[in-house]
Design an enzyme around this catalytic site. Structure first.
Site, short mmCIF file in Angstrom:
data_model
loop_
_atom_site.label_atom_id
_atom_site.label_comp_id
_atom_site.label_asym_id
_atom_site.label_seq_id
_atom_site.Cartn_x
_atom_site.Cartn_y
_atom_site.Cartn_z
N PRO A 2 0.83 -1.20 0.00
CA PRO A 2 0.00 0.00 0.00
C PRO A 2 0.87 1.26 0.00
CG PRO A 2 -0.83 -1.60 1.57
CD PRO A 2 0.49 -2.12 1.10
N GLU A 3 0.53 2.20 -0.87
CA GLU A 3 1.30 3.43 -1.01
C GLU A 3 0.46 4.60 -0.51
OE1 GLU A 3 3.10 3.66 -4.93
OE2 GLU A 3 3.32 1.48 -5.01
N ARG A 103 1.35 -11.62 5.90
CA ARG A 103 2.81 -11.76 5.87
C ARG A 103 3.49 -11.21 7.12
NH1 ARG A 103 5.59 -10.95 0.09
NH2 ARG A 103 7.15 -12.12 1.24
N ARG A 142 20.77 16.12 -6.42
CA ARG A 142 20.83 14.66 -6.58
C ARG A 142 21.45 14.29 -7.92
NH1 ARG A 142 18.92 11.79 -1.94
NH2 ARG A 142 17.63 13.27 -0.78
#
Length: 262
Positions: A2-3, A103, A142
């Site tokens: 789930p995000e 899990r 970055r």
């Protein structure tokens, strides 16, 4: 896993469902899922809900419950303990709230200050602070590969694998591009795509791949709108070239080699 959109569906849905309910206590059925003292929550009311990245924050009268669903976790509310429940909370009205996770990777914390758990996270992509100017400032520092950078929770909070693939496809950026090679236009397109894809997924209640169900038991419907994620070999909706799958940063990655040139 789930995000951001899936966790946000719990934030808004549970707020309508259980805000104001008073807790009696709780317990860990799977001991590693929560090692905190459940007596802390006794007689506290649920005041509201927040989200930080992929973490759900439940604000109580004095303290906070924080839930991270990890790979297969979901949150249920009801009277009977579902199979694979790892943590449950009791309410005075006889109902319970469950972390269901076959899990067993999901985690729950009971804390005084949410920052003890979520302070490592980067900027929220839907917050007012996430402006194009701020994104330019973040990305110009970055030099790494763009797909793992989007997945870096200390860079931007809440983006996971399916969101990253869809964001890069919409912005026509190859997942192996280096962040410091992006042009000003590409950075702007990427910024707009981040906001667009996340908002669109939220509108559809997130995406259900395995176990995710929203607070009312509904599946997330954004999977119907996915353009490339898990579409290996299918025609690109942009140019009809077959969608490719590669591994980037140990994550399965889907893209169109014609639309997203390296």
């Amino acid at each position: 896993m789930p995000e951001l959109p899936e966790v946000d569906s719990y934030r808004t849905g549970l707020d309508k469902m259980i805000k104001g309910w008073k807790l009696k206590g709780g317990r860990s059925i799977w001991q590693k899922a929560c090692i905190d003292d459940f007596s802390i929550v006794e007689n506290q009311k649920i005041k509201g809900f927040d989200r930080r990245g992929k973490y759900l924050i439940i604000n109580l009268s004095k303290n906070h419950i924080i839930i991270h669903l990890r790979m297969t976790g979901r949150i249920d509310v009801g009277l009977e303990t579902p199979k694979y429940t790892t943590v449950e909370f009791d309410f005075e009205n006889g109902q319970k709230m469950y972390l269901v996770d076959y899990r067993k990777f999901g985690r729950v914390w009971i804390v005084d200050n949410p920052n003890t758990i979520v302070n490592h996270l980067g900027i929220e992509p839907l917050s007012s602070k996430f402006t194009l100017k701020k994104f330019n400032e973040l990305i110009e520092k970055r030099s790494g590969t763009i797909k793992p950078l989007l997945l870096n929770q200390a860079f931007i909070a809440g983006i996971g694998n399916y969101l990253a693939d869809e964001i890069l496809f919409k912005s026509s950026i190859h997942p192996l591009r280096k962040a410091n090679t992006l042009s000003g236009k590409e950075i702007k397109d990427l910024y707009n795509s981040i906001k667009y894809i996340i908002k669109k997924s939220i509108d559809y209640g997130g995406t259900t791949f395995l176990t995710f169900r929203g607070p009312e038991g509904k599946k997330g419907e954004f999977w119907k709108k996915l353009q490339v994620f898990r579409k290996t070999g299918e025609p690109c909706p942009h140019c009809e070239s077959p969608i490719k799958r590669i591994v980037v940063g140990q994550r399965g990655t889907h893209y169109c080699e014609k639309k997203q040139k390296l």
